[in-house]
Design an enzyme around this catalytic site. Sequence first.
Site, PDB file in Angstrom:
ATOM      1  N   TYR A   1      -0.232   6.441  11.078  1.00 19.22           N
ATOM      2  CA  TYR A   1      -1.683   6.519  11.248  1.00 19.22           C
ATOM      3  C   TYR A   1      -2.114   6.301  12.702  1.00 19.22           C
ATOM      4  O   TYR A   1      -3.288   6.108  12.969  1.00 19.22           O
ATOM      5  CB  TYR A   1      -2.379   5.492  10.333  1.00 19.22           C
ATOM      6  CG  TYR A   1      -2.361   5.875   8.864  1.00 19.22           C
ATOM      7  CD1 TYR A   1      -1.202   6.321   8.258  1.00 19.22           C
ATOM      8  CD2 TYR A   1      -3.508   5.782   8.087  1.00 19.22           C
ATOM      9  CE1 TYR A   1      -1.173   6.662   6.918  1.00 19.22           C
ATOM     10  CE2 TYR A   1      -3.488   6.121   6.739  1.00 19.22           C
ATOM     11  CZ  TYR A   1      -2.310   6.563   6.170  1.00 19.22           C
ATOM     12  OH  TYR A   1      -2.283   6.904   4.835  1.00 19.22           O
TER      13      TYR A   1
ATOM     14  N   LYS B   1      11.622   2.354   4.083  1.00 15.91           N
ATOM     15  CA  LYS B   1      12.428   3.552   3.830  1.00 15.91           C
ATOM     16  C   LYS B   1      13.482   3.644   4.947  1.00 15.91           C
ATOM     17  O   LYS B   1      13.668   4.695   5.576  1.00 15.91           O
ATOM     18  CB  LYS B   1      11.503   4.782   3.815  1.00 15.91           C
ATOM     19  CG  LYS B   1      12.165   6.067   3.392  1.00 15.91           C
ATOM     20  CD  LYS B   1      12.438   6.157   1.907  1.00 15.91           C
ATOM     21  CE  LYS B   1      13.223   7.390   1.579  1.00 15.91           C
ATOM     22  NZ  LYS B   1      13.644   7.471   0.161  1.00 15.91           N
TER      23      LYS B   1
ATOM     24  N   ASP C   1      10.653   4.246  -2.695  1.00 11.39           N
ATOM     25  CA  ASP C   1      10.662   5.076  -3.907  1.00 11.39           C
ATOM     26  C   ASP C   1      11.079   4.250  -5.121  1.00 11.39           C
ATOM     27  O   ASP C   1      10.487   4.364  -6.208  1.00 11.39           O
ATOM     28  CB  ASP C   1      11.528   6.336  -3.750  1.00 11.39           C
ATOM     29  CG  ASP C   1      12.726   6.158  -2.832  1.00 11.39           C
ATOM     30  OD1 ASP C   1      12.721   5.212  -2.026  1.00 11.39           O
ATOM     31  OD2 ASP C   1      13.670   6.950  -2.922  1.00 11.39           O
TER      32      ASP C   1
ATOM     33  N   ASP D   1      -0.868   2.380   1.910  1.00 15.47           N
ATOM     34  CA  ASP D   1      -2.022   3.161   1.465  1.00 15.47           C
ATOM     35  C   ASP D   1      -1.743   3.721   0.066  1.00 15.47           C
ATOM     36  O   ASP D   1      -2.552   3.602  -0.861  1.00 15.47           O
ATOM     37  CB  ASP D   1      -2.244   4.299   2.479  1.00 15.47           C
ATOM     38  CG  ASP D   1      -3.604   4.953   2.334  1.00 15.47           C
ATOM     39  OD1 ASP D   1      -4.387   4.520   1.478  1.00 15.47           O
ATOM     40  OD2 ASP D   1      -3.881   5.903   3.091  1.00 15.47           O
TER      41      ASP D   1
END
Length: 341
Positions: free
Chosen positions: A125, A177, A211, A235
Site C-alpha cells: 500500500y 507469506k 493461506d 486488509d
Amino acid sequence: MSTPREVTLIPGDGIGPAITDATLRLLDAAGAEFRWDRQLAGMAAVTDHGDPLPEATLDSIRRTKLALKGPLETPVGKGFRSINVALRKEFDLYANLRPAKTVLTNTRFENVDIILVRENTEGLYVGAESYIKVGNDPQAVAQSVAVITRGGAERIVRYAFEYALKHGRKRVTVVHKANILKYSQGLFLEMGRKVAAEYAGRIASDDKIVDACAMELVMKPEKYDVIVTTNLFGDILSDLTSGLVGGLGLTPGANIGYDCGIFEAVHGTAPDIAGKGIANPTAVMLAACQLLDHVGDVPRADRIRAAIGATLRERKVVTGDVGGTATTDQYTDAVIARLKS
Ligand code: NAI
C-alpha cells in the site's frame, strides 16, 4: 465536570453521515464528553472544496490528534488515491486494530474473539506503482512494489505483543507469506520471531502462512487470539474475521500512531444502501467505543458495548444485514433505550 475533549468528526460519504449521526446520538445519550469539530474528506470534500483531503481537515486532526470517521469513497482503478491511505501516512497511523468478537448468538461460530493487528503504512500500500512500455503499448506491464522495513515490521509486531500484555491476551500469531516472498515477507517474519522471543514466557507466539491461516480461520477461528500481519493480508483477513462474527456492519477499526488515533468502521460507503436509512451503525458505534477506550473512558465504552450486545442478541430491533427489519434510527433508539434501562 471535566472539559470535553475535542475530536475531529468526518461524517464521510454514502452511508457515513447517517451512521455517524446515529453514533453521536448514542454517545450523547451515554454522556460522553466530546466536542466535535466537523470536517470534510472524500467525495463530500471534492464536491465542497474541490479537494478530497482539504488542509482544514488535516489541520483539525493535527490539533485534536483524534478523529471519528465515516467511510470515504475511493474511485476504483483511477482518480485520486485513497484518502484513508493518505491519512494513515500523514499521521503515521502504523497500527490498525480490528477486533472481531462474537456478539450475535446462533451464528456459525459462538466463541470468536480475535484481535487483528494490521500494519497500516507499508507493504503493497505504499503506492509504488508504475507501468512499463513494451512496443507500442505504454501499459503492457504493471508493477506494484511491496515495501517492508525492519523498523516498520518491528514496531507493528511490538505493538501487537504490548497490546496482548496490556489486555490479558495469551497468544500472538505472526501471519506472513515468507515461503514465497522471501525478502519482504521474510524480513517481516524475521522481525516477528525476534520480537516474539523477547516476550517468551509472558505471551505465547507462533507463525502461520497466510493461506493456511485463512483456511483455519473459517474452520476453527476459536484457535486464534491476536494476529499480526502486513498491510494487504491484514486488509483481507480482517474482512474475513468480520464475516465470522456477523459481517462488516459489526466491525470497528482503530488506526493508531504515536500521538494520534483515527477511529472508523472497517466497511466502506455501502453505495447500494446509501440514502435508504437502513445501514447498520454498529461498526462506527464500536469504533466510538475504541475512541473512548483510547482516551481512558473504558467504563463508558463497556456500557455502550453491553447495550449494543444486548440489543443485537435480542434480535428484535436490528437492521437488515443481521436479519432484522429496523431502520438505522429505530436500531439506534433501541440501543439508547438499553443503555438507559
Ligand atoms: P462496502 O463495505 O461499502 O460494502 C460491501 C457490502 O457490505 C455492501 O453490500 C454493503 O451494503 C454492505 N455493508 C457495508 N457496511 C454496511 C453497514 N454498515 N450496514 C449494512 N450493510 C453494510 O464495500 P465496497 O462496496 O467494496 O466499497 C464501497 C466504497 O467504500 C468504495 O469507494 C471503497 O473504496 C470505499 N471504502 C472505504 C473504506 C473506508 O473509508 N474506511 C473502507 C472500505 C471501502
